[in-house]
Design an enzyme around this catalytic site. Sequence first.
Site, PDB file in Angstrom:
ATOM      1  N   ASP A 207       0.830  -1.199   0.000  1.00  0.00           N
ATOM      2  CA  ASP A 207       0.000   0.000   0.000  1.00  0.00           C
ATOM      3  C   ASP A 207       0.872   1.259   0.000  1.00  0.00           C
ATOM      4  OD1 ASP A 207      -2.785   0.961   0.405  1.00  0.00           O
ATOM      5  OD2 ASP A 207      -1.960   1.815   2.245  1.00  0.00           O
ATOM      6  N   GLU A 270       1.759  -0.484  -4.889  1.00  0.00           N
ATOM      7  CA  GLU A 270       0.771   0.510  -5.294  1.00  0.00           C
ATOM      8  C   GLU A 270       1.549   1.809  -5.549  1.00  0.00           C
ATOM      9  OE1 GLU A 270      -3.213   2.935  -3.855  1.00  0.00           O
ATOM     10  OE2 GLU A 270      -1.583   2.544  -2.472  1.00  0.00           O
TER      11      GLU A 270
HETATM   12  C1  GLC Z   1      -4.241   3.004  -0.632  1.00  0.00           C
HETATM   13  C2  GLC Z   1      -5.443   2.111  -0.518  1.00  0.00           C
HETATM   14  C3  GLC Z   1      -6.601   2.948  -0.077  1.00  0.00           C
HETATM   15  C4  GLC Z   1      -6.287   3.516   1.287  1.00  0.00           C
HETATM   16  C5  GLC Z   1      -4.986   4.281   1.273  1.00  0.00           C
HETATM   17  C6  GLC Z   1      -4.466   4.530   2.655  1.00  0.00           C
HETATM   18  O1  GLC Z   1      -4.378   3.970  -1.601  1.00  0.00           O
HETATM   19  O2  GLC Z   1      -5.664   1.458  -1.742  1.00  0.00           O
HETATM   20  O3  GLC Z   1      -7.805   2.220  -0.070  1.00  0.00           O
HETATM   21  O4  GLC Z   1      -7.296   4.383   1.707  1.00  0.00           O
HETATM   22  O5  GLC Z   1      -3.960   3.571   0.616  1.00  0.00           O
HETATM   23  O6  GLC Z   1      -3.999   3.345   3.227  1.00  0.00           O
END
Ligand code: GLC
Length: 534
Positions: A207, A270
């Site tokens: 993440d 991500e």
């Molecule tokens: C990422 C996740 C999202 C979350 C954010 C904070 O973007 O995909 O759903 O709110 O991180 O952890």
Amino acid sequence: MSVDLSVDDNRPWWHGAVIYQLYARSWRDASGDGIGDLRGIVDRLDHLAWLGVDAIWLSPTMPSPDKDWGYDVAGYTGVHPELGTLADLDELIAAAGRRGMRVLLDLVPNHTSTEHPWFVEAASSRDNPYRDYYVWVDPDADGNPPNNWKDFTGEAAWKLHETGQYYLHNFLEEQADLNWWHPAVHQEFRDILQFWFDRGVAGFRIDVAHGLYKDAELRDDPVKTDGGPLESVFGLDPVYSANRPETHDVYRDWRKIADGYSPSRVLLGETWVPTPERMAAFQGDNDELQLTFNFPFAYASFDGRELADIVQRTMAALPPGGCPIWMSSNHDIGRFASHWCDGDERKTRLAMLVLATLPGTTVLYYGDEIGMGDVEVPLALRRDIATLDGGGEGNRDRARTPMPWDATPGGGFSAPDVTPWLPMGDGPGPNVADQRADEDSVLWLCRRLLALRKAEFGGTVADYEQLPSADGVWAYRVGPLVVATNFSDAPADLPAVSGEALLATDGAVPAAPRQVLGPWEGVIMRLAVDDDRV
Ligand code: GLC
């Protein structure tokens, strides 16, 4: 086929593979409380085996107060009681393995819940040994935060705490950012990786992968008011609040840990950055993350030329041995059947054909396989605090609603008399059972595409070459195949290739060589061996 993680085989299994993002709270509720759970996933694994996916990435499964639905972690080595137990997760990994599928978890290293014991300790006094796990700063002379950084809701990213200092939260104030300048944080996460890898977890989706380190001097983010959601955050370019070069050291370290296992564990970031080139930088010299989400592709318009351009740039930017990854649906950005396809099934089929035939790794989001679109969730039933104010695209609940398994009340997600945590959506949307009974359905097309993908590309990153084609047509050679796609409302000429047609978007094997593509139609062909492009 079963997956034995103890086998000494270091071929990257994710090359040519399909990973299925499974939002655990919304897939299948076995316990009858309206929330999807791990036992529910075990019960329905045969659906995924039938579909032909290679791995499942589970959205957050760790204990959490759920201010951000699991992205506010309160313990990194446990399982959220609403989802099940550690034993259930072990069983899920084993049951998936027996069906030839691996399991990835979601890891949140940028921040923890303020209920995590580290933060509880850190907040207890300014000289607590855990204080430096987080980013604390004294107020300036006027009592203000040290800089202009904004959080995920557009407010200041700093919360004044009763101990007299501000702490940093780039997301909600209940999600305190970790301080990656502190060596102990590195050791904690090494231990967490090993804990799960030793249990047979095949890898992690990481993440906020671009976020970990923050500028050492906490400089103001520059103002940037143009550009889309990947370029600026509430009018600021996050060059200091995230995207720091030191983060790459973390991934080089983690990659060594991942590669120390047989087979190697996979790290999928991500990487929320606006260009394929910046995304590819997170693969380093193929010594950082093996996979990096391609948000420029996911956010592109559904336009063959625009997509082709991003694919070309991505392939050029990756390091030798690197692997691209393709998707356009997730729990934040919504579903491609809506934002790309506007509910037009021809476009949904075309999108699926493209996703299934690009080289590298493809990620489908639960429900993509039936062409599920976003669900309008009435304001009163919304559950995502961070986007409660946002209508339309800003509202993330729209893509987190329960999986429609069948047309019965409750949709086969929960028992009929149970109210699910998010509504199923009104009206007769697509569901798994109906589509399973109809061999012309989107579900069957998806299954045929995944079978073709496995047969042609399994274990490889196929080489990719864009082919000359008429306006509106995106044609490419990928490994031994040619894919031709018509991104327009008018019939279009197919590029001249000699070879056998394998599959078209209607789900059928085209009967005769094709010269014309219908509107929003795509076709996959195998190049004849005498074609010099083979
Ligand atoms: C990422 C996740 C999202 C979350 C954010 C904070 O973007 O995909 O759903 O709110 O991180 O952890």
